[in-house]
Design a protein around this motif. Sequence first.
Motif, mmCIF file in Angstrom:
data_model
loop_
_atom_site.group_PDB
_atom_site.id
_atom_site.type_symbol
_atom_site.label_atom_id
_atom_site.label_comp_id
_atom_site.label_asym_id
_atom_site.label_seq_id
_atom_site.Cartn_x
_atom_site.Cartn_y
_atom_site.Cartn_z
ATOM 1 N N LEU A 52 0.862 -1.174 0.000
ATOM 2 C CA LEU A 52 0.000 0.000 0.000
ATOM 3 C C LEU A 52 0.909 1.238 0.000
ATOM 4 N N VAL A 53 0.885 1.963 -1.099
ATOM 5 C CA VAL A 53 1.845 3.044 -1.354
ATOM 6 C C VAL A 53 1.297 4.382 -0.855
ATOM 7 N N GLU A 54 2.060 5.019 0.030
ATOM 8 C CA GLU A 54 1.736 6.376 0.462
ATOM 9 C C GLU A 54 3.049 7.160 0.540
ATOM 10 N N VAL A 55 3.248 8.061 -0.415
ATOM 11 C CA VAL A 55 4.518 8.773 -0.567
ATOM 12 C C VAL A 55 4.476 10.082 0.213
ATOM 13 N N ASN A 62 11.814 8.094 -1.635
ATOM 14 C CA ASN A 62 10.413 8.115 -1.201
ATOM 15 C C ASN A 62 9.513 7.461 -2.245
ATOM 16 N N LEU A 63 9.724 7.829 -3.491
ATOM 17 C CA LEU A 63 8.906 7.274 -4.573
ATOM 18 C C LEU A 63 9.080 5.768 -4.700
ATOM 19 N N LEU A 64 10.263 5.269 -4.363
ATOM 20 C CA LEU A 64 10.533 3.830 -4.510
ATOM 21 C C LEU A 64 10.162 3.021 -3.278
ATOM 22 N N LEU A 65 10.200 3.643 -2.093
ATOM 23 C CA LEU A 65 10.136 2.835 -0.874
ATOM 24 C C LEU A 65 9.021 3.205 0.095
ATOM 25 N N ASP A 66 8.455 4.389 0.039
ATOM 26 C CA ASP A 66 7.463 4.794 1.037
ATOM 27 C C ASP A 66 6.214 3.917 0.975
ATOM 28 N N VAL A 67 5.716 3.551 2.152
ATOM 29 C CA VAL A 67 4.473 2.770 2.254
ATOM 30 C C VAL A 67 3.580 3.413 3.313
ATOM 31 N N CYS A 68 2.323 3.034 3.295
ATOM 32 C CA CYS A 68 1.378 3.548 4.276
ATOM 33 C C CYS A 68 1.759 3.063 5.674
ATOM 34 N N GLN A 69 1.894 3.984 6.601
ATOM 35 C CA GLN A 69 2.271 3.663 7.984
ATOM 36 C C GLN A 69 1.084 3.726 8.952
ATOM 37 N N ASP A 70 -0.089 4.038 8.438
ATOM 38 C CA ASP A 70 -1.228 4.330 9.323
ATOM 39 C C ASP A 70 -2.330 3.274 9.272
ATOM 40 N N ASN A 71 -2.019 2.125 8.705
ATOM 41 C CA ASN A 71 -2.968 1.008 8.656
ATOM 42 C C ASN A 71 -4.279 1.390 7.984
ATOM 43 N N ARG A 74 -6.959 1.037 5.016
ATOM 44 C CA ARG A 74 -7.409 -0.084 4.171
ATOM 45 C C ARG A 74 -6.801 -1.406 4.650
ATOM 46 N N PRO A 75 -6.992 -1.760 5.936
ATOM 47 C CA PRO A 75 -6.336 -2.959 6.490
ATOM 48 C C PRO A 75 -6.871 -4.254 5.896
ATOM 49 N N LEU A 76 -5.979 -5.235 5.807
ATOM 50 C CA LEU A 76 -6.310 -6.570 5.326
ATOM 51 C C LEU A 76 -5.764 -7.604 6.318
ATOM 52 N N LYS A 77 -6.228 -8.830 6.198
ATOM 53 C CA LYS A 77 -5.589 -9.918 6.941
ATOM 54 C C LYS A 77 -4.136 -10.028 6.479
ATOM 55 N N ASP A 134 0.342 -8.224 3.599
ATOM 56 C CA ASP A 134 -1.087 -8.208 3.298
ATOM 57 C C ASP A 134 -1.489 -9.394 2.426
ATOM 58 N N ILE A 135 -2.656 -9.951 2.717
ATOM 59 C CA ILE A 135 -3.220 -11.024 1.891
ATOM 60 C C ILE A 135 -4.170 -10.365 0.888
ATOM 61 N N TYR A 136 -3.833 -10.446 -0.399
ATOM 62 C CA TYR A 136 -4.533 -9.654 -1.421
ATOM 63 C C TYR A 136 -4.655 -10.467 -2.712
ATOM 64 N N PRO A 137 -5.547 -11.463 -2.743
ATOM 65 C CA PRO A 137 -5.698 -12.311 -3.931
ATOM 66 C C PRO A 137 -6.071 -11.545 -5.189
ATOM 67 N N GLN A 138 -6.821 -10.454 -5.019
ATOM 68 C CA GLN A 138 -7.228 -9.635 -6.168
ATOM 69 C C GLN A 138 -6.012 -9.177 -6.971
ATOM 70 N N GLY A 139 -4.906 -8.937 -6.278
ATOM 71 C CA GLY A 139 -3.698 -8.466 -6.956
ATOM 72 C C GLY A 139 -3.155 -9.471 -7.955
#
Length: 406
Positions: free
Chosen positions: A266-269, A276-285, A287-290, A297-302
């Motif tokens: 989950l990308v949040e720059v 930042n563009l290559l490595l930043d991710v969401c730190q605030d949980n 859109r949480p997933l199992k 994250d478990i994301y079969p849709q991906g």
Amino acid sequence: MTQFPQDFLWGAATSSHQVEGDNTKNDWWAWEKSSALKEVSGSACRHYQLYNQDFDLAKGLNHNAHRLSLEWSRIEPEEGKFSSAELEHYADVLLSLRQRNLKPIVTLHHFTNPLWLARLGGWQNPKCAGYYLRFVNKVVERFKEQAVYWVTINEPSVYIYYSYIIGAWPPQAKSVFKAMRVEQNLSLAHIQAYRLIHRIYKENKLKPPLVSLAQNLQAFVPCSRNLKNRFSVYLRERLFNLRFIEKLIRNKSLDFIGVNYYSRTLVEVKRWGFWNLLLDVCQDNHRPLKKNSLGWDIYPQGLYELLLKLKKHNLPILILENGICTEDDGLRWDFIRLHLESLQRAIHAGVNIKGYIYWSLIDNYEWDKGFGPRFGLVEVDYSTYQRRVRESAKHFAAVCKTGRLD
């Protein structure tokens, strides 16, 4: 209920350093001893001795294929000196698979390098592709009649990222320039190995082999759809997912696309910086997933979405790794079932998918994470090396047997 194709490949995977034990001649073994890792590979799962037992389990679970890797450092423990005893060992391993009607999918490089090669600079050395081709020639000449599927390199983007970008794996080099050099050498090694393997089969009047590599794909999803996040997703998909594959396709050196898929990022720059563009991710949980036990994250849709993006290349696709580490075996079966549903959706959308290989057959040494993560269809008791088939493996076995996901 939907039927998978009649000739679909069903199986699971292992890699030499993670399961065999006592791979004392490679760079990982040396690095484990010198680093601050809590756990070293040691005897791993003793698969080197127990492979017949493990393949019996795979056969009993209705698998018809198995992905394995050959340990370069065993076969060529010193530069230019090949071990006839180790070549004979792997001949026995491949025979064991074939006796059980398990098609071997043979990986030639799965992260580890012979120690002698590491001391020469590893994949930064411009001669490395030549050293690798010498190994490939020896192995393929020896095993050309035992295998059809060959995977030249496992997850080159992951190898480069962990070893040469963030420096978490040997040789722990944090350098964009070294990473670019390694990428160039790895792609050259694959292209030349592809041509060499095909030439060997042609000269011996054998049915053409099927050669690819295993490319790890991630689902990059913008946390919010602002410009920074969307540009970052585009950049990461190009660099981490597609760049390597498309270069090999342009060089006509893939017979199929080998896909490893596990998770979503989950990308949040935060700002317009290169890292930042290559490595930043969401730190605030958001859109949480199992998650699995490593927090992925478990994301079969991906998986479905990525397979649709690969459809345009008009190449068969083989899922070479897809799996979950968890202590909750019910979650493991849910993970497998949901990803198989994504495969079915992709097949119905016209994607030519040839098989599904779960990671992994047995619990194993998960690199710098040690023995904690449990990915196996089969549990390993590391104090006794006893194996126990998990319930999730039995559910998967029913799909392997019937080709149906009920």
